[in-house]
Design a protein around this motif. Sequence first.
Motif, PDB file in Angstrom:
ATOM      1  N   SER A   4       1.031  -1.185  -0.167  1.00 39.87           N
ATOM      2  CA  SER A   4      -0.078  -0.071   0.004  1.00 39.87           C
ATOM      3  C   SER A   4       1.022   1.048  -0.125  1.00 39.87           C
ATOM      4  O   SER A   4       2.109   1.072   0.480  1.00 39.87           O
ATOM      5  N   SER A   5       0.404   2.428  -0.646  1.00 42.92           N
ATOM      6  CA  SER A   5       1.243   3.719  -0.512  1.00 42.92           C
ATOM      7  C   SER A   5       0.352   4.745  -0.666  1.00 42.92           C
ATOM      8  O   SER A   5      -0.768   4.771  -0.715  1.00 42.92           O
ATOM      9  N   PHE A   6       1.053   5.720  -0.412  1.00 37.98           N
ATOM     10  CA  PHE A   6       0.589   7.306  -0.612  1.00 37.98           C
ATOM     11  C   PHE A   6       1.497   8.203  -0.609  1.00 37.98           C
ATOM     12  O   PHE A   6       2.485   8.005  -0.436  1.00 37.98           O
ATOM     13  N   ASP A   7       1.145   9.222  -1.204  1.00 33.71           N
ATOM     14  CA  ASP A   7       1.934  10.509  -1.400  1.00 33.71           C
ATOM     15  C   ASP A   7       1.792  11.544  -0.360  1.00 33.71           C
ATOM     16  O   ASP A   7       0.740  11.897  -0.246  1.00 33.71           O
ATOM     17  N   ILE A   8       2.951  12.168  -0.189  1.00 32.42           N
ATOM     18  CA  ILE A   8       2.919  13.367   0.888  1.00 32.42           C
ATOM     19  C   ILE A   8       3.214  14.522  -0.012  1.00 32.42           C
ATOM     20  O   ILE A   8       4.360  14.705  -0.908  1.00 32.42           O
ATOM     21  N   VAL A   9       2.264  15.477  -0.315  1.00 34.88           N
ATOM     22  CA  VAL A   9       2.653  16.601  -1.285  1.00 34.88           C
ATOM     23  C   VAL A   9       2.286  17.877  -0.560  1.00 34.88           C
ATOM     24  O   VAL A   9       1.611  18.103   0.493  1.00 34.88           O
ATOM     25  N   GLU A  99       4.287  26.271  -3.532  1.00 33.63           N
ATOM     26  CA  GLU A  99       3.739  24.760  -3.777  1.00 33.63           C
ATOM     27  C   GLU A  99       4.993  23.613  -4.112  1.00 33.63           C
ATOM     28  O   GLU A  99       5.876  24.068  -4.660  1.00 33.63           O
ATOM     29  N   GLY A 100       4.749  22.549  -3.630  1.00 35.56           N
ATOM     30  CA  GLY A 100       5.859  21.319  -3.919  1.00 35.56           C
ATOM     31  C   GLY A 100       6.522  21.335  -2.562  1.00 35.56           C
ATOM     32  O   GLY A 100       6.894  22.484  -1.940  1.00 35.56           O
ATOM     33  N   ILE A 101       7.195  20.344  -2.478  1.00 33.11           N
ATOM     34  CA  ILE A 101       8.090  20.202  -1.267  1.00 33.11           C
ATOM     35  C   ILE A 101       9.518  20.171  -1.860  1.00 33.11           C
ATOM     36  O   ILE A 101       9.773  19.343  -2.799  1.00 33.11           O
ATOM     37  N   SER A 102      10.553  21.068  -1.391  1.00 31.17           N
ATOM     38  CA  SER A 102      11.992  21.102  -1.637  1.00 31.17           C
ATOM     39  C   SER A 102      12.522  19.560  -1.429  1.00 31.17           C
ATOM     40  O   SER A 102      11.963  19.119  -0.630  1.00 31.17           O
ATOM     41  N   THR A 103      13.658  19.457  -2.098  1.00 31.30           N
ATOM     42  CA  THR A 103      14.198  18.310  -1.882  1.00 31.30           C
ATOM     43  C   THR A 103      14.689  18.220  -0.378  1.00 31.30           C
ATOM     44  O   THR A 103      14.756  16.882   0.080  1.00 31.30           O
ATOM     45  N   ASP A 104      15.257  19.309   0.240  1.00 31.11           N
ATOM     46  CA  ASP A 104      15.832  19.195   1.617  1.00 31.11           C
ATOM     47  C   ASP A 104      14.656  19.089   2.236  1.00 31.11           C
ATOM     48  O   ASP A 104      14.588  18.157   3.339  1.00 31.11           O
ATOM     49  N   ASP A 105      13.271  19.313   2.191  1.00 37.96           N
ATOM     50  CA  ASP A 105      12.345  19.265   3.086  1.00 37.96           C
ATOM     51  C   ASP A 105      11.923  17.758   2.988  1.00 37.96           C
ATOM     52  O   ASP A 105      11.457  17.172   3.908  1.00 37.96           O
ATOM     53  N   VAL A 121       8.352   0.443   6.611  1.00 40.43           N
ATOM     54  CA  VAL A 121       7.794   1.466   6.181  1.00 40.43           C
ATOM     55  C   VAL A 121       9.115   2.326   4.971  1.00 40.43           C
ATOM     56  O   VAL A 121       9.875   2.514   5.705  1.00 40.43           O
ATOM     57  N   LYS A 122       8.810   2.497   3.714  1.00 39.29           N
ATOM     58  CA  LYS A 122       9.667   3.156   2.919  1.00 39.29           C
ATOM     59  C   LYS A 122       9.509   4.387   2.499  1.00 39.29           C
ATOM     60  O   LYS A 122       8.265   4.454   2.095  1.00 39.29           O
ATOM     61  N   ALA A 123      10.212   5.436   2.425  1.00 36.68           N
ATOM     62  CA  ALA A 123       9.794   6.666   1.837  1.00 36.68           C
ATOM     63  C   ALA A 123      10.891   7.071   0.749  1.00 36.68           C
ATOM     64  O   ALA A 123      12.075   7.013   1.096  1.00 36.68           O
ATOM     65  N   GLN A 124      10.321   7.366  -0.380  1.00 35.67           N
ATOM     66  CA  GLN A 124      11.322   7.873  -1.324  1.00 35.67           C
ATOM     67  C   GLN A 124      10.773   9.094  -2.038  1.00 35.67           C
ATOM     68  O   GLN A 124       9.694   9.557  -2.265  1.00 35.67           O
ATOM     69  N   VAL A 125      11.845  10.000  -2.429  1.00 35.42           N
ATOM     70  CA  VAL A 125      11.516  11.308  -2.998  1.00 35.42           C
ATOM     71  C   VAL A 125      11.466  11.423  -4.599  1.00 35.42           C
ATOM     72  O   VAL A 125      12.098  10.434  -5.132  1.00 35.42           O
ATOM     73  N   GLN A 126      10.103  11.766  -4.729  1.00 36.51           N
ATOM     74  CA  GLN A 126       9.775  11.713  -6.167  1.00 36.51           C
ATOM     75  C   GLN A 126       9.586  13.048  -6.997  1.00 36.51           C
ATOM     76  O   GLN A 126       8.464  13.437  -6.648  1.00 36.51           O
ATOM     77  N   GLY A 127      10.511  13.747  -7.537  1.00 33.71           N
ATOM     78  CA  GLY A 127      10.174  14.972  -7.822  1.00 33.71           C
ATOM     79  C   GLY A 127       9.944  15.940  -6.552  1.00 33.71           C
ATOM     80  O   GLY A 127      10.625  16.180  -5.630  1.00 33.71           O
ATOM     81  N   ASP A 128       8.716  16.752  -6.421  1.00 37.12           N
ATOM     82  CA  ASP A 128       8.292  17.533  -5.505  1.00 37.12           C
ATOM     83  C   ASP A 128       7.384  16.916  -4.551  1.00 37.12           C
ATOM     84  O   ASP A 128       6.576  17.579  -3.877  1.00 37.12           O
TER      85      ASP A 128
END
Length: 162
Positions: A4-9, A99-105, A121-128
Motif C-alpha cells: 500500500s502507498s500514499f504520497d505526501i505533497v 507549492e511543492g516540497i523542496s528536496t531538503d524538506d 515503511v519506505k519513503a522515497q523522494v519523487q520530484g516535489d
Amino acid sequence: MADSSFDIVSKVDRQEVDNALNQAAKEISQRYDFRGVGASIAWSGERIEIRANAEERANAVLDIFQTKLVKRGISLKALETGEPQASGKEFRLFSTIKEGISTDDAKKVAKLIRDEGPKGVKAQVQGDELRVTSKSRDALQEVQRLVREKDFDFAVQFVNYR
C-alpha cells in the motif's frame, strides 16, 4: 498482497486562493475603515500585490486575506509574504503561494519516517513529492499521524492512498 502507498505533497487549490482573494477585495471595497486609503489586493502575475497608503493598512489587508484563506481550508504555511515596501506615497506588499516540497524538506520528512516511524515503511523522494510505501495500511496511517503532529514549515497533504 501488493504494498500500500500514499504520497505526501504540498499543493494549493488555485481556484480557492482566487476565491479568497476576490472575497478579500470585496470586503476591502465595502469596509468603512478602508474608504479613501487606496487599499487594494490583486494578482500581479504569479504574485499577490497588496497596496495601501500606510504600512498598517497594508498589513490589515493581508490579515483579511489570510482570514479568507483559512476559511477556505488553505494553510497559511503556503503563503509567503515579504515586508511592506514604500513606493512613492503608498506601501506595497507582495505575497506568493508556495507549492511543492523542496528536496531538503522531503529528506527531512523521509528521515523522520525512518527514525520514528514503524518498521517496514519506505519513503522515497519523487520530484516535489514523497512516496511512502508499506505492506501494512495501519503502518501508513501511523506515518500520517506522525507527519501531521510534526510541525513543518510547509503545508502537507496526503494523496493517492492505495
